[in-house]
Design an enzyme around this catalytic site. Structure first.
Site, short mmCIF file in Angstrom:
data_model
loop_
_atom_site.label_atom_id
_atom_site.label_comp_id
_atom_site.label_asym_id
_atom_site.label_seq_id
_atom_site.Cartn_x
_atom_site.Cartn_y
_atom_site.Cartn_z
N SER A 29 17.84 29.35 9.21
CA SER A 29 16.83 29.35 10.28
C SER A 29 15.57 30.08 9.84
O SER A 29 15.63 31.03 9.05
CB SER A 29 17.41 30.06 11.52
OG SER A 29 16.39 30.37 12.45
N GLU B 142 14.15 32.10 11.48
CA GLU B 142 14.27 33.48 11.97
C GLU B 142 14.63 34.46 10.86
O GLU B 142 14.48 35.67 11.03
CB GLU B 142 15.31 33.56 13.10
CG GLU B 142 14.87 32.92 14.40
CD GLU B 142 13.75 33.67 15.11
OE1 GLU B 142 13.60 34.90 14.89
OE2 GLU B 142 13.03 33.04 15.91
N TYR C 134 20.03 37.81 15.60
CA TYR C 134 20.29 36.43 15.20
C TYR C 134 19.74 36.17 13.80
O TYR C 134 20.43 35.61 12.94
CB TYR C 134 19.66 35.47 16.20
CG TYR C 134 19.69 34.02 15.78
CD1 TYR C 134 20.87 33.29 15.81
CD2 TYR C 134 18.52 33.38 15.37
CE1 TYR C 134 20.89 31.95 15.43
CE2 TYR C 134 18.53 32.03 14.98
CZ TYR C 134 19.72 31.33 15.02
OH TYR C 134 19.73 30.02 14.63
#
Length: 323
Positions: free
Chosen positions: A124, A126, A148
């Protein structure tokens, strides 16, 4: 001989689109679902007769080994995780168990039970958190800023380490935000298209948003899952950014959606500070040069096409539900 694929996270947006893609290509598809799962099965209800549902859990090593040993998949796509960033702050340990340690269990199960299987790990954007450069490439340093992102960074590096240590065919796709009509309404893109559809049909009269100048790299989930499949068809495993390669502001998204239904967005949108995120000094935008050059992938849907198809879908759903 029919190719076999195992998908974790089958009931999610990406899992459902990937299952459709693989079935269309003639795969035998297995979907890993937790026995006690209360996940929304609506996304895959039309596929039940074509998919073999198998019971397993990323928290349970033995169940993963059993599923892999029995199904003997040629390809394994790990799309399962606790993927809602705000929830990762209230449930950080659970996020780590599924999103980080779950990948360790899955990799170890592959190593023991089907070491010749090709593995795709859903990484991701992120993981970049607050990056030191923009756009980001596959070589940009990871600086995750939430639980996360931290869990995804762990999973990413474990996948690479298993590839090098055990010579597994294991890839990471660093996906940026990707949307579709199957996205939850808690995510801003779908929140906007769904509310615009409601306003057009007279079911709502206001759309509350945070920072209209916030920018995102958005692409279509169907395009993203095609990239995932394409990655596992290459001779050698590698890691790639999956993104649109461009950003658009929330304001552009709102204007495009309202224009499509013939309304002036300024008549309906209000800004609520409660929806503001912390400042983002460096933009998250993916450089897709590597994936375009190496395997020939790029998004097939423009930003405008994505907005319009999602508004159309939300209008249709509301009308079907008696709006």
């Amino acid at each position: 001989m029919t190719a076999k694929a195992l998908i974790t996270g089958l009931t999610g947006q990406d899992g459902s689109y990937l299952a459709e893609l693989l079935l269309a290509k003639g795969y035998e598809v297995f979907g890993l679902v937790r026995r006690s799962s209360t996940s929304n099965l609506e996304r895959i209800s039309h596929l039940f007769s074509q998919i073999k549902i198998v019971s397993g859990d990323l928290l349970d090593q033995s169940s993963l080994m059993d599923v892999i040993a029995e199904s003997q998949p040629d390809e394994i796509y790990n799309l399962a995780s606790q993927s809602y960033v705000p929830l990762s702050w209230t449930q950080p340990a659970l996020t780590a168990e599924y999103t980080a340690l779950g990948v360790s269990r899955l990799l170890e199960s592959i190593r023991r039970c089907k070491p010749d299987a090709k593995f795709y790990q859903a990484s991701s954007s992120e993981v970049f958190g607050q990056p030191d450069e923009s756009p980001q490439t596959e070589r940009t340093a990871f600086r995750p800023r939430n639980p996360y992102g931290v869990a995804k960074a762990y999973a990413h590096w474990m996948t690479i380490n298993y590839r090098h240590k055990y010579n597994l065919y294991a890839c990471c796709g660093i996906t940026y935000t990707h949307e579709s009509p199957r996205r939850g309404t808690e995510f801003v893109f779908r929140k906007i298209t769904n509310t615009v559809a409601q306003i057009k049909l007279g079911l709502a009269n206001e759309l509350k948003l945070g920072n209209l100048d916030a920018r995102r790299d958005w692409c279509y989930a169907k395009d993203a899952v095609y990239a995932m499949w394409l990655m596992l068809q290459q001779e050698q495993p590698d890691d790639y950014i999956i993104a649109s390669g461009e950003t658009h502001s929330v304001r552009e998204l709102v204007e495009c959606a309202f224009n499509y239904v013939g309304l002036n967005w300024e008549d309906y949108v209000s800004v609520d500070p409660a929806f503001y995120r912390p400042d983002e000094p460096v933009q998250l935008i993916g450089c897709i040069d590597k994936i375009k050059t190496a395997i020939g992938w790029q998004p097939q849907h423009s930003f405008k096409q994505l907005v319009e198809l999602m508004v159309d879908s939300d209008m249709k759903k509301l009308i079907q539900n008696g709006a």
